[in-house]
Design an enzyme around this catalytic site. Structure first.
Site: not given
Ligand code: OAD
Length: 256
Positions: A75, A78, A109, A111, A127, A196, A223
């Protein structure tokens, strides 16, 4: 003109019109919104955090109990990366939309605190926030940061290990925050999901909840995701490019 580009323009126009007529707008964001600030997402196959690290080693209460120094260092790493980045045009567009739309609720979601840094005032950070710490025994939250050299910092009051104030796998979300998010999604007439993968519960269900309560569903993402089939408008693209165009179109309609 590239057909995909033309499709996005009409999607942006349609969404902008709907946003200006909506009485309750909910925007739900994920890691993709911060990608253009230089923060890796979690599930990108090339540089996603979960393609390089195992969440069970770094983002669970069991990992912290087993090896708090490794978890704390991850952390800190990060946080060091975050200290060098800034909100991008997508974050600023959302802050602008909050100012110009009468009822706007931001749920994230993320942080990383970049929505607040861009100027959003009301944010449900489901989160938690990596810029804060929490006592692992008493739960007291503070934004006090121990020195860099402190490899196993402890709570100044009770000496239990300090942990980042984020939600780990296997932990529950703050029930008050979650209730407010579910209520907002249930009341929304527009629910916009941005950046997301819509894979992690309970955040992933907010879009479906909004849909089942009659909201118009829109999505911005390069995507497709499990939400895309439900979406009335899917704008395929990067949030740092699409959101500023959307915001400018909303502004233009409001000023007409
Ligand atoms: P993900 O990494 O699962 O998904 C990221 C999303 O962003 C994907 O659908 C990509 O296609 C999209 N993406 C990438 N570049 C982009 C851009 N420039 N503009 C828009 N979209 C883009 O991340 P989260 O959905 O946020 O939780 O993940 C959810 C949770 O899973 C996080 O909060 C974290 C993780 O494990 C914990 O740590 C508890």
């Amino acid at each position: 003109m590239n057909p995909r580009y033309a499709e996005n323009i009409s999607g942006i126009d349609a969404l902008a019109n709907i946003l200006t007529q909506a009485t309750s707008v909910v925007v739900a964001t994920g890691a993709g919104v911060s990608a253009e600030s230089g923060i890796p997402t979690f599930r990108d196959p090339q540089d996603g955090l979960w393609s390089r690290y195992r969440p069970q080693d770094l983002a669970t209460p069991e990992a912290f109990a087993r090896d708090p120094v490794t978890v704390w260092n991850w952390y800190q790493w990060r946080r060091q990366r975050l200290a060098r980045v800034a909100p991008n045009a997508g974050h600023f567009a959302l802050a602008h939309l909050e100012r110009i739309l009468p009822s706007f609720r931001l749920i994230t979601q993320n942080v990383d605190g970049l929505h607040a840094a861009a100027g959003n005032q009301e944010i449900l950070e489901l989160h938690g926030n990596i810029r804060r710490n929490r006592c692992s025994r008493e739960g007291t939250v503070s934004d006090w940061m121990p020195s860099e050299s402190d490899k196993l910092p402890t709570c100044p009051d009770c000496r239990a290990p300090l942990r980042p104030d984020v939600v780990w796998f296997g932990e529950s979300l703050d029930p008050t925050l979650l209730r407010r998010a579910v209520e907002a999604a249930g009341r929304a007439d527009v629910f916009l999901s941005v950046g997301t993968s819509a894979l992690v519960e309970p955040a992933a269900s907010l879009g479906r909840h909004a849909d089942s309560h009659g909201a118009m569903i829109a999505e911005i993402n390069p995507e497709r995701t499990p939400l895309t089939d439900l979406a009335d408008i899917f704008i395929q693209g990067k949030s740092g490019e699409v959101l500023p165009r959307l915001m400018r179109r909303v502004l233009a309609i409001l000023e007409e």
